[in-house]
Scaffold this active site. Sequence first.
Site, mmCIF file in Angstrom:
data_model
loop_
_atom_site.group_PDB
_atom_site.id
_atom_site.type_symbol
_atom_site.label_atom_id
_atom_site.label_comp_id
_atom_site.label_asym_id
_atom_site.label_seq_id
_atom_site.Cartn_x
_atom_site.Cartn_y
_atom_site.Cartn_z
ATOM 1 N N PRO A 47 22.399 54.354 36.302
ATOM 2 C CA PRO A 47 23.474 55.035 37.031
ATOM 3 C C PRO A 47 23.989 54.165 38.178
ATOM 4 O O PRO A 47 23.262 53.327 38.712
ATOM 5 C CB PRO A 47 22.804 56.304 37.567
ATOM 6 C CG PRO A 47 21.354 55.987 37.612
ATOM 7 C CD PRO A 47 21.102 54.962 36.528
ATOM 8 N N GLY A 48 25.247 54.347 38.522
ATOM 9 C CA GLY A 48 25.817 53.615 39.653
ATOM 10 C C GLY A 48 26.475 52.310 39.258
ATOM 11 O O GLY A 48 27.010 51.602 40.096
ATOM 12 N N CYS A 49 26.446 51.967 37.967
ATOM 13 C CA CYS A 49 27.072 50.738 37.505
ATOM 14 C C CYS A 49 28.487 51.032 37.024
ATOM 15 O O CYS A 49 28.719 52.028 36.346
ATOM 16 C CB CYS A 49 26.269 50.120 36.359
ATOM 17 S SG CYS A 49 24.664 49.491 36.869
ATOM 18 N N GLN A 50 29.404 50.157 37.365
ATOM 19 C CA GLN A 50 30.786 50.288 36.929
ATOM 20 C C GLN A 50 30.858 50.164 35.406
ATOM 21 O O GLN A 50 31.562 50.911 34.746
ATOM 22 C CB GLN A 50 31.634 49.208 37.589
ATOM 23 C CG GLN A 50 33.092 49.222 37.195
ATOM 24 C CD GLN A 50 33.874 48.118 37.899
ATOM 25 O OE1 GLN A 50 33.301 47.291 38.593
ATOM 26 N NE2 GLN A 50 35.165 48.126 37.719
ATOM 27 N N SER A 51 30.113 49.232 34.850
ATOM 28 C CA SER A 51 30.018 49.037 33.406
ATOM 29 C C SER A 51 28.767 49.744 32.918
ATOM 30 O O SER A 51 27.925 50.150 33.705
ATOM 31 C CB SER A 51 29.911 47.551 33.090
ATOM 32 O OG SER A 51 30.924 46.831 33.711
#
Length: 143
Positions: A47-51
């Site tokens: 979680p928290g990743c743009q990709s």
Amino acid sequence: MLPAPDEIVTNFELLEDPTEQFEYLIELGRLLPPMPEELHTDEKLVPGCQSRVWLDMRTSGAGENAVLTIAADSDAHITKGLVAFLVALYSGQPARRILQTDALKLFRDLGLGQHITSKRSNGLRSMVDRIRGEAARVAAAAV
């Protein structure tokens, strides 16, 4: 096969141009060993990743000497390069060493942090937190 972490750091130190650094990150991503398709699950998403980033961590042993083996993948080229750098840095290392190695500081020292978007930076932090969290959990386990 990914280069050793020291070789990656040396290569980044030789590249002063941000475009060359991004090209090298993309090349590292191409060298990342493929992650088996069955490991691309929602539970392994960071979680928290743009990709989209998947991390699979396996341990051998227990306590601070337990070794973590990391398989990872991303659906974006630059992010996959960042993931590859983390795999090279942390996979195959004992939990104790993972907890002693500050990947975020290393990225800042190499000047990569200033060229990465804040969303990508947050994703990188999430990946490092997940890996170090697993190392801390394993290190705290009774031998």
